[in-house]
Structures are given as C-alpha cells and as structure tokens.
Design an enzyme around this catalytic site. Structure first.
Site, PDB file in Angstrom:
ATOM      1  NE  ARG A   1      -2.287  -1.506   3.307  1.00  0.00           N
ATOM      2  CZ  ARG A   1      -2.499  -2.608   4.011  1.00  0.00           C
ATOM      3  NH1 ARG A   1      -3.436  -3.441   3.651  1.00  0.00           N
ATOM      4  NH2 ARG A   1      -1.783  -2.866   5.082  1.00  0.00           N
TER       5      ARG A   1
ATOM      6  CD  GLU B   1       3.897 -12.267  16.972  1.00  0.00           C
ATOM      7  OE1 GLU B   1       3.397 -12.769  17.977  1.00  0.00           O
ATOM      8  OE2 GLU B   1       3.252 -11.591  16.150  1.00  0.00           O
TER       9      GLU B   1
END
Length: 182
Positions: free
Chosen positions: A66, A103
C-alpha cells in the site's frame, strides 16, 4: 506531526474498521474507501507532498504494497523520484537487500542497487505504522545505499503497538510523521 483536525476527520471518516481480519481479535484498518474518494486521496497526497517539501526530500520510497499506492502520486505531486521497496525476489536486475525480524521468523526487502545514492534525501512513505519492522529495515536499506533518510511518513500509526519506539534508534533524529495516531 499530526494532521490538522479537518484533514484528520476527512481521512478517518474514510478508513473502515474490519473486525477479525486477517484473524480473530484483529481490527484491520482498510484504506481502500479513502483511495476510492478522490477528494480524500488528493488531500492525503497533498499532505505527504508538503512533508516532502518541508524535509527537502528529492526521492520518496514506498513500502510494498500500500505504500506504493500512496507514495507514487506523492512523488508526482512533489516533482521528485519514486523508489519502490519490494519483498525479496520481486525486482529484476541487481538489488540491495535488508533482512529483518518478524514475530515468527525473518523477511527481506529490496531496492534496485542503483535506485539511491549519495546526496539523495529520501522520505519513506507507508500506510500504517504497526510494529515498525519493515519501516526500520527500509531506513537501514536507504542508509546502506548511501542515501540520507529525510524522514518517515505514515497515514496511520497504531500507537499501542510501539512501532515508534522501535524506530527511534534507527531514525537517528530523522522525523517520524504520522498524520493520524490511534
């Protein structure tokens, strides 16, 4: 910097909350209604182009995916160059890459090896600042290419995820501009 109240309200009114996407418990911030509104998208583009002028940027970097949508019209409006930062393996030719921690695992981003160089002042643009991993890697990549980081600008900062704190050491004094913080 936070956007003026009228701009902030205009932009926020066109960002949709999508509950439980992409997984249960996540409130996804969907910017596609903003992109579909020419007045709101134009106002966002103008705000980012003003940041380019204020920080004397001569190139903008847009982060996949984006960030591309936001940064490309900003570059045109500001009269400066646009450089895409892509996921590894998506650019043809010689590239410069930067790995970073996720993560669970790692990822890598790349730019064309000749896209940035000494003397370039680069403003990084993305839609959302969450944990800051991709943005931090892009700042490192820009510096490794020999360019200067003029700043980082995002439409929306998710303040509760502490991305700003993660980015501050790597920004080394370059400004982080969030038009909206939630």
């Amino acid at each position: 910097m936070s956007a003026p109240a009228a701009l902030r309200e205009q932009l926020l009114s066109r960002i949709a909350d999508v509950p439980d996407y992409p997984k249960p418990g996540v409130m996804f911030k969907d910017i596609t209604p903003l992109l579909a509104d020419p007045a709101a998208f134009g106002a966002l583009t103008d705000a980012f182009a003003e940041l380019c002028a204020r920080h004397r940027a001569d190139k903008v970097v847009g982060l996949e995916a984006r960030g591309f949508i936001l940064a490309a019209p900003v570059a045109v409006r500001a009269g400066i160059g646009f450089v895409p930062v892509r996921k590894a393996g998506k650019l043809p030719g010689a590239t410069l890459g930067q790995a970073y921690e996720l993560e669970y695992g790692t990822a890598e981003i790349e730019i064309h090896a000749d896209a940035l160089g000494p003397g370039d002042r680069v403003l990084v643009i993305d839609d959302v600042l969450a944990t800051g991993g991709t943005a931090d890697a892009s700042v490192q990549l820009i510096r490794r290419a020999g360019a200067e980081v003029a700043g980082l600008a995002v439409l929306l900062e998710l303040g509760f995820l502490d991305g700003r704190q993660r980015l501050e050491p790597g920004l080394a004094g370059a400004p982080l501009e969030a038009l909206i913080t939630v």
